[in-house]
Scaffold this active site. Sequence first.
Site, PDB file in Angstrom:
ATOM      1  CG  ASP A  34       7.126  15.465  44.769  1.00  0.00           C
ATOM      2  OD1 ASP A  34       7.853  14.865  43.936  1.00  0.00           O
ATOM      3  OD2 ASP A  34       6.192  16.198  44.425  1.00  0.00           O
ATOM      4  CG  HIS A 126      -1.433 -14.451  32.965  1.00  0.00           C
ATOM      5  ND1 HIS A 126      -0.626 -15.506  33.332  1.00  0.00           N
ATOM      6  CD2 HIS A 126      -2.648 -14.689  33.497  1.00  0.00           C
ATOM      7  CE1 HIS A 126      -1.328 -16.344  34.067  1.00  0.00           C
ATOM      8  NE2 HIS A 126      -2.555 -15.882  34.176  1.00  0.00           N
ATOM      9  CE  LYS A 188      -0.732 -22.419  39.799  1.00  0.00           C
ATOM     10  NZ  LYS A 188       0.085 -21.294  39.330  1.00  0.00           N
ATOM     11  NE  ARG A 190      -1.508 -18.416  42.358  1.00  0.00           N
ATOM     12  CZ  ARG A 190      -0.221 -18.247  42.708  1.00  0.00           C
ATOM     13  NH1 ARG A 190       0.085 -17.703  43.850  1.00  0.00           N
ATOM     14  NH2 ARG A 190       0.739 -18.617  41.895  1.00  0.00           N
TER      15      ARG A 190
END
Length: 295
Positions: A34, A126, A188, A190
């Site tokens: 499963d 991060h 940059k 985003r």
Amino acid sequence: MTVYTVDAGNGLAARIARGLGDKLVIFEKKTFPDGESYVRVAEKPEGAAILVHSLYYPQEKRTMELLMAIDALKGIGADVVVVVVPYMAYARQDKRFLEGEPISIGILLRSIEAAGADALVVVDIHKPSVLEEWLRIPSLNVVPYAEVADYFRDRVEDPVVLAPDKGALERAGKVAERLGAEFDYIVKERDRITGEVRAIAKKLDVKDHDVIIVDDIISTGGTMALAAKHSLENGARRVYAACTHAVMVKGALDRLIAAGIEDVVATDTVPSPVSKITVAPSLVEAVKNVMGEIA
Ligand code: R5P
């Protein structure tokens, strides 16, 4: 100590075991019809258990394996379980960017602690502050500045180190410092809804330099490709891309090569064709340090 891994994919767990002078035990694992995961450990640890397990794709399955493996080690009698997560998934969702979103990394870190981890070692997470924010157990974040700098030392001429955004500037700065090079960053943006990335040119003195762009993650390669394009437009001689975690999805390597990047290199936190730099020695030191803290 005994080092454990749920799957010995790229040799990192074995290198850590060798560095610590300890045995490596590989968990038995399977998937039920499963789709549910099963793991089992057949050997008790000699002293503390060091569990090495990276959370790259498929992240959800690997996360469940990690939590089950921690519990299995506690269940078999490990007094101490030090968890080493070379690539921590979900680390970029570290706040509610939009109303109604979860703080995914918070849930994950709390789950690792709740499963029974006594200490956590991660690589280049991060946002390092999430460790203190969400954990009560000791934790360490290993950042491979030296490894990346040393990889490039004899491969580049007159290098300049660039961060593809301001958030990555400290990492680039430390790599640059070790190479005796200048460093800078590219602006940059985003779009949080569409994910579209725009690079806004910043005046960089990269002309006739080899440029090393250093980031924590290459996922689609879009960020690096933009940074490379910007560098080449500004007269860079050659452009290299370095990251800690080669997540590499959606044709990232081709995108990077097509953007004119000479060489792409990453550490071995995520297995990939570019994961050529090992973080094993730093993780060995980190495990020793964290063991000292919980002793
Ligand atoms: C973003 O905040 C990260 O530090 C990386 O720059 C990003 O995850 C890279 O993603 P991609 O390779 O898809 O542009």
